[in-house]
Design an enzyme around this catalytic site. Structure first.
Site, PDB file in Angstrom:
ATOM      1  N   CYS A   1      -1.991   1.396  -3.992  1.00  0.00           N
ATOM      2  CA  CYS A   1      -0.694   1.874  -4.586  1.00  0.00           C
ATOM      3  C   CYS A   1      -0.601   2.296  -5.761  1.00  0.00           C
ATOM      4  CB  CYS A   1       0.633   0.929  -4.147  1.00  0.00           C
ATOM      5  SG  CYS A   1       0.729  -0.276  -5.200  1.00  0.00           S
TER       6      CYS A   1
ATOM      7  N   CYS B   1       0.739  -1.243   0.006  1.00  0.00           N
ATOM      8  CA  CYS B   1      -0.001   0.048  -0.052  1.00  0.00           C
ATOM      9  C   CYS B   1       0.796   1.416  -0.178  1.00  0.00           C
ATOM     10  CB  CYS B   1      -1.138   0.079   1.118  1.00  0.00           C
ATOM     11  SG  CYS B   1      -0.198   0.098   2.788  1.00  0.00           S
TER      12      CYS B   1
ATOM     13  N   CYS C   1       3.378   0.525  -8.356  1.00  0.00           N
ATOM     14  CA  CYS C   1       3.739  -1.153  -8.104  1.00  0.00           C
ATOM     15  C   CYS C   1       4.143  -1.619  -9.217  1.00  0.00           C
ATOM     16  CB  CYS C   1       2.661  -1.874  -7.683  1.00  0.00           C
ATOM     17  SG  CYS C   1       1.598  -1.318  -6.030  1.00  0.00           S
TER      18      CYS C   1
END
Length: 138
Positions: free
Chosen positions: A87, A13, A91
């Site tokens: 996120c 996250c 990512c």
């Protein structure tokens, strides 16, 4: 995921201070050492959210020693499952990984009353994940 290696899961996250830390704590609690567990954030906070720590303690899971960590490409490469929780584009994507995006409320700035349902939903999703890891898709 090979038969020899222990399956590994990375929870990601933004701040690595709430959702991903709770998910890592739940998975470690439920799976023990059968699954390697990591968590990281694209912009890690200075500390884990105190309300997340309190909510997890109520469930008998201690995450007081957890610390937010920065997400690296190596973390992703070393993981079989990558679970993202808001996120966004931070990512990295690598072939051969199983990616799941869990849409969960962010506990940042929330009190314990708001964090408990997030914790409970994470626990349900982690249990489903464990079941999937035990019986991978063919």
């Amino acid at each position: 995921m090979s038969d020899v290696a222990k399956p590994s899961v990375l929870f990601v996250c933004v701040h690595n201070a709430g959702r991903s830390q709770m998910a890592a704590g739940v998975l470690t609690h439920l799976a023990g050492d059968r699954i390697e567990v990591r968590s990281a954030g694209s912009l890690p906070a200075d500390q884990v959210n105190p309300a997340a720590i309190e909510a997890m303690a109520e469930a008998g899971i201690d995450i007081t020693k957890a610390t937010p960590k920065v997400l690296t490409a190596e973390d992703v490469q070393a993981s079989d499952y990558v679970i993202t929780m808001g996120c966004g584009d931070a990512c990295p994507i690598f072939p051969g990984k199983t990616y799941l995006d869990w849409q969960l409320d962010d506990p940042a700035g929330q009190g314990i009353e708001a964090v408990r349902p997030i914790r409970d939903e994470i626990r349900q999703r982690v249990q489903t994940l464990i079941d999937e890891i035990r019986a991978p898709r063919t």
